[in-house]
Enzyme design. Structure first.
Site, PDB file in Angstrom:
ATOM      1  N   GLU A  33       0.806  -1.218   0.000  1.00 44.47           N
ATOM      2  CA  GLU A  33       0.000   0.000   0.000  1.00 44.47           C
ATOM      3  C   GLU A  33       0.844   1.275   0.000  1.00 44.47           C
ATOM      4  O   GLU A  33       0.845   2.041   0.984  1.00 44.47           O
ATOM      5  CB  GLU A  33      -0.983  -0.004   1.171  1.00 44.47           C
ATOM      6  CG  GLU A  33      -1.952  -1.180   1.115  1.00 44.47           C
ATOM      7  CD  GLU A  33      -3.010  -1.152   2.211  1.00 44.47           C
ATOM      8  OE1 GLU A  33      -2.922  -0.307   3.114  1.00 44.47           O
ATOM      9  OE2 GLU A  33      -3.941  -1.987   2.148  1.00 44.47           O
ATOM     10  N   GLU A  54      -5.740  -8.280   0.074  1.00 45.20           N
ATOM     11  CA  GLU A  54      -6.451  -7.910   1.310  1.00 45.20           C
ATOM     12  C   GLU A  54      -7.878  -7.533   0.971  1.00 45.20           C
ATOM     13  O   GLU A  54      -8.130  -6.788   0.015  1.00 45.20           O
ATOM     14  CB  GLU A  54      -5.820  -6.689   2.000  1.00 45.20           C
ATOM     15  CG  GLU A  54      -4.560  -6.972   2.745  1.00 45.20           C
ATOM     16  CD  GLU A  54      -4.023  -5.737   3.464  1.00 45.20           C
ATOM     17  OE1 GLU A  54      -4.818  -4.881   3.905  1.00 45.20           O
ATOM     18  OE2 GLU A  54      -2.788  -5.640   3.562  1.00 45.20           O
TER      19      GLU A  54
HETATM   20  O1  IFM Z   1      -4.695  -3.186   8.851  1.00 44.24           O
HETATM   21  C1  IFM Z   1      -4.544  -2.641   7.578  1.00 44.24           C
HETATM   22  C2  IFM Z   1      -3.356  -3.241   6.879  1.00 44.24           C
HETATM   23  O2  IFM Z   1      -2.188  -3.062   7.584  1.00 44.24           O
HETATM   24  C3  IFM Z   1      -3.175  -2.608   5.517  1.00 44.24           C
HETATM   25  N1  IFM Z   1      -4.397  -2.606   4.774  1.00 44.24           N
HETATM   26  C4  IFM Z   1      -5.593  -2.164   5.407  1.00 44.24           C
HETATM   27  C5  IFM Z   1      -5.770  -2.887   6.736  1.00 44.24           C
HETATM   28  C6  IFM Z   1      -7.064  -2.412   7.421  1.00 44.24           C
HETATM   29  O3  IFM Z   1      -7.021  -1.037   7.655  1.00 44.24           O
END
Ligand code: IFM
Length: 442
Positions: free
Chosen positions: A167, A353
């Site tokens: 990210e 994710e």
């Molecule tokens: O917890 C985070 C993760 O570290 C990165 N992506 C989003 C998740 C939820 O906010």
């Protein structure tokens, strides 16, 4: 009918994801301080001033946690290694305990039939390097490249897939422009530099890993659907600006070697000198792309705002999660097909994710989380439809295996399919864990 494994192509990977600082317990095993430790120790940054010193104590309980993945029938585990655990000062002396921990962890995955999916950076910049400017310093690309070689020496022969950075929007914009994550800067010059250097570091890592003969290399980008509040040209432009900063900046740089005009409108005067010469390094071919997706945001123009980007967010009407994020699976379908059509063609995509936070409680030894079960099914539906519409989607990783340290939100927000009692460290698989286990088995 709920979707199951049999609705997805052969070889589709089902897994769960975590990140080092959020679960390991950074206070254990000789890890060096990171900018998250000092950010959390600074008044007002993190709810309750909580940090990752203990987290889920995964450092000591990793075998039990890997057993949970194996027992759910997962194919793969997406984990990250902490730069400061491997190199406590960011450069120089290694931490043998840290290297040994990741060595054991990867062997533990393989022993349980789990494919290790390794993320090299999930946000814990070593403090000594943060002192030198961290992501705002161009040298970060070389520092990162050196760390990548060290951890690759230790575990690179056994990991299945490698992501350079998790990210980059959060690493750069959220942390240097909005000031909501470490290092908590609100500075357009710092943000422009971080937006560029994080990509340069990605390119450097890709180059070094390729030179070492590694393949199956990618990056994990996050995407949020940017919806215009209305049909006016001003609102359309506001959404386009948000989309450029969040969704297009990174993928356009990697695949086309350029930055989107709407974002450069703000950043151009603040970019590091000669940035154009770095685009060839940034444009390294990927073997796969990770897509993190959670929600949408609605944008309206804010012409009265004194400074760029002159957009404001408008609340939506959809059901929300414990984070206050709207549940919008259509956005996931949008990004998977949009990426395939506009940027990556047939490149393998992974949803690295996707998940929801919920105020889960243990009652009579159980956690019943029907909203999460519905969330997962609806997002699997979006993935299934995207595959039908031509996206080469190869896997899905639920965020997260465990409830964990949700950064500026502390420990309050629970994303896990396994509940963690932070007093006792007892793990309780939730109903969503059983649902995933069943759908993977079918
Ligand atoms: O917890 C985070 C993760 O570290 C990165 N992506 C989003 C998740 C939820 O906010």
């Amino acid at each position: 009918m709920p979707l199951t494994r049999s609705d997805f192509p052969d070889g589709f990977l089902f897994g769960a994801a975590t990140a080092a600082y959020q679960i390991e317990g950074h206070g254990f095993g000789g890890a060096g301080p990171t900018h998250w430790d000092s950010f959390a120790a600074t008044m007002g940054n993190v709810k309750g001033g909580e940090d990752g010193a203990v987290a889920c104590d995964h450092y000591h309980r990793w075998q039990q946690d890997l057993d949970l993945l194996r027992d759910a029938g997962m194919d793969a585990y997406r984990f990250s290694t902490s730069w400061a655990r491997v190199l406590p000062e960011g450069r120089g002396a290694l931490n043998p305990e840290g290297i040994a921990f990741y060595d054991r962890l990867v062997d533990g995955m393989l022993e349980r039939g789990l494919k290790p999916i390794h993320t090299l950076y999930h946000w814990e910049m070593p403090s000594t390097l943060a002192d030198l400017g961290g992501w705002t310093n161009r040298d970060v690309a070389g520092w990162f490249g050196d760390y990548v070689e060290v951890i690759d020496d230790a575990i690179g022969d056994r990991v299945h897939q490698i992501a350079t950075i998790n990210e980059p929007w959060c690493v750069a914009y959220l942390s240097h422009f909005l000031g909501l994550h470490a290092p908590g800067l609100r500075d357009i010059r710092a943000a422009a530099r971080a937006m560029h250097h994080v990509l340069l570091a990605h390119g450097e890592a890709m180059t070094r890993l390729r030179a070492r003969g590694r393949d199956n290399l990618g990056i994990v980008l996050n995407f949020e659907y940017a919806q215009p509040a209305g049909n006016s040209p001003a609102d359309l432009a506001a959404a386009a600006t948000a989309d450029a900063i969040f969704n297009r900046w990174f993928i356009q740089a990697i695949t086309h070697g350029t930055y989107p005009d709407e974002a450069m409108e703000g950043f151009a005067p603040h970019m590091p000198q000669g940035w154009q010469n770095d685009m060839a390094t940034i444009q390294q071919p990927l073997d796969w792309l990770g897509v993190n997706y959670y929600t949408r945001h609605i944008y309206a123009a804010d012409p009265a705002a004194p400074t760029w980007p002159r957009t404001r967010e408008v609340p939506g009407h959809l059901a929300t999660t414990q984070m206050g994020w709207e549940i919008y699976p259509e956005g996931l379908h949008h990004f998977l097909t949009w990426l395939a059509q506009n940027y990556v063609g047939d490149l393998p995509l992974f949803v690295t994710e996707n998940g929801m936070a919920r105020d889960d409680r243990v009652e009579n030894g159980k956690v019943f989380d029907p909203e999460r079960m519905d969330f997962i099914q609806r997002h699997l539906g979006a993935m299934h439809k995207a595959i039908g519409d031509g996206a080469n989607l190869r896997g899905f990783f639920y965020w997260s295996l465990l409830d964990n340290y949700e950064w500026a939100e502390g420990y309050d927000k629970r994303f896990g399919i396994v509940h963690v009692d932070y007093q006792t460290q007892v793990r309780t698989p939730k109903a969503s864990y059983s649902m995933l286990k069943d759908l993977i088995a079918k």
